[in-house]
Design a protein around this motif. Sequence first.
Motif: not given
Lengths: 344, 327
Positions: A152, B75, B22-23, A148, B52, A154
């Motif tokens: 993302r 997510l 988009e998560r 994640a 994804r 991060t």
Amino acid sequence: MESKEARGVREIESRHQALGLAGEHLLEMYYYMALARALDERMWVLQRAGKVPFVISGQGHEGAQAGVMYAIDRDLDWFVPYYRSVCAVLMKGMTPRELMLSLFAKAEDPSSGGRQMPGHYGHPRYKILSTSSPVGTQYPHAVGIAYAAKVRKTGEICVVSIGDGGTSQGDWHEALNFASIHRCPVVFVVENNGYAISVPQELQMAVRDIAVRAQGYGIPGYTVDGSDVLAVYAVAKEAVERARRGEGPSLVECKVVRLTAHSSDDRQEKYRPVEELEAIRSVDPLVVFRHYLERAGIMDEAKYTEIHTRIREEVDDATTYAELAPYPDPLTATRHVYFEENGE
Amino acid sequence: MAELRLIDAINQALHEEMERDERVLVLGEDVGRKGGVFGATEGLYDRFGGERVIDTPLAESSIVGVAIGMAANGLLPVAEIQFADFIFPAMNQILSEAARMRYRSNGAFGCPLVIRAPYGGGVHGALYHSQSVEAFFAHIPGLKVVVPYHPGDAKGLLKASIRDPDPVLFFEHKKLYRMVRGEVPEGDYIVPLGKAAIRREGKDLSVFAYGLMLHEALVAAEEVAKEGIDAEVVDLRTLRPLDKETLLASVRKTNRALIVYEDNGFLGYGAELAAILAEEAFFDLDAPIMRVTGPEVPAVPYAPPLERWFMPDARRIAEAMRRLAQY
């Protein structure tokens, strides 16, 4: 002409300086190790005195944990602990009071509100994921957190810890496999103390060094002396930087010693020779590191007293605070099964 | 409004949710380039890419375990277990981790996760491609369990599940995938979890079912209608949380209850329905609660006569309806 002693100090200094660490950094690491040990010892005393039913902790693992945690960005990065991560969760931000609240199973315990046994850490504010008792399940979680972070963008990495016994679980293997395929920014730490409760390493696996398994996943593996804080730090730093660069996971095996029984319900004299229990005292990471700090001229008697006085006060304060704190109300036991619209 | 098959409705819901947020991401075996062994994730890989839409290693525990970590870090994963029969390696992750994350952290951590899995028999899948596993999961506080029958529900319930803050097991009957068509509203169509639907109103008896058995119950109801038996057919849709109000209201109206499920009967999901009715609607019942279920063998056998022997169907359900109506 330089004295032998002065030359020794210079050599020692060059060791931590080469890692970019100054005396104050080492003192911070020492402080956390000593704090973890003092809290840990107090927990056992409280258990033996009948004040709490159970303790499970990490005496002997503090050096490995301090070395690893000092290598990450403690504000940014995630940590997925296991039940011996006392020193690590303190370094990640949890306070002595918070640990004691968990030991006493009080309502204010931030890990679980007194729902879980002690040692099951978790704290969203410090990015410490909640943990359970089945061994090994946390490894895939760390991979998901790291995946994640990658998606993302991060910049976070994730560190996850486990003992040697946990590496026998399928989840352990599945996590390393998944993470290496997707180059997830995760550092897999194994704190190998040679025993899974009573089962010695030679009955747990046919390899001497768990880190050799890294080859099977195409990732770097390191075996390091977990009683040598600086050695752990050096290796962890490399693993953390690799993860941060997007190059993927590493496996860091820290050889540590388990100074106590598995938990307060165990008696390790039953299955460990007396000579062994005596011998491991000499590689107690706290003793080893104190010796280093003294030889390097970073910590003298006065400094030592200052640190330990502060720690004793903190442990006393935490104990009193947690002992007096209220238990959770049984009326709250049905809460948080599912998301609550107006929940806290 | 388009008439779609169940599989198309699921595919549409996934496309729309991934487009909207988009998560949301999808992970599982063969969900990427192949689009899933049943085609549920068809087109997602081309549209949203490999980051994804993840073709995972063949390891169910880490499919769920990794998804739990993803959910902890922002997510909204939709994990596919290729067949419900293969979900058991992930049982520990689902039961000990996903279901308890919120409770054990006293509300500090959630686990917004959907696990989709095709289930059920009648497709020549034998012992390991036919199971009904819903009872194992419906037993566990902390989980939600959804079984759509109608294609419109499949879309609306899947979207609701993806947006739900808690872990949802979403079981799709694989025989239904391409069997019936139904109206699927376009756009952002949500069917809230925890609400049953009355598929056929009736006054003589109530039939409670879900998934393929709901279809069989509807066929049976039309059959016995010719004989003057007016059956109400209730589609439970969400098994946990159960819509108890609709369950009880229907029985209070018809005074007779028939519970149908494909799983073997002993301690199956319908056993709980029977217990609730016995506890809370005893004085409304004019007849004993009846069940039509799979037989007490470990799984669905392969040879066509054996599989037919296993599967509850409209004929057996109609027989039970007649017995119940005459009681």
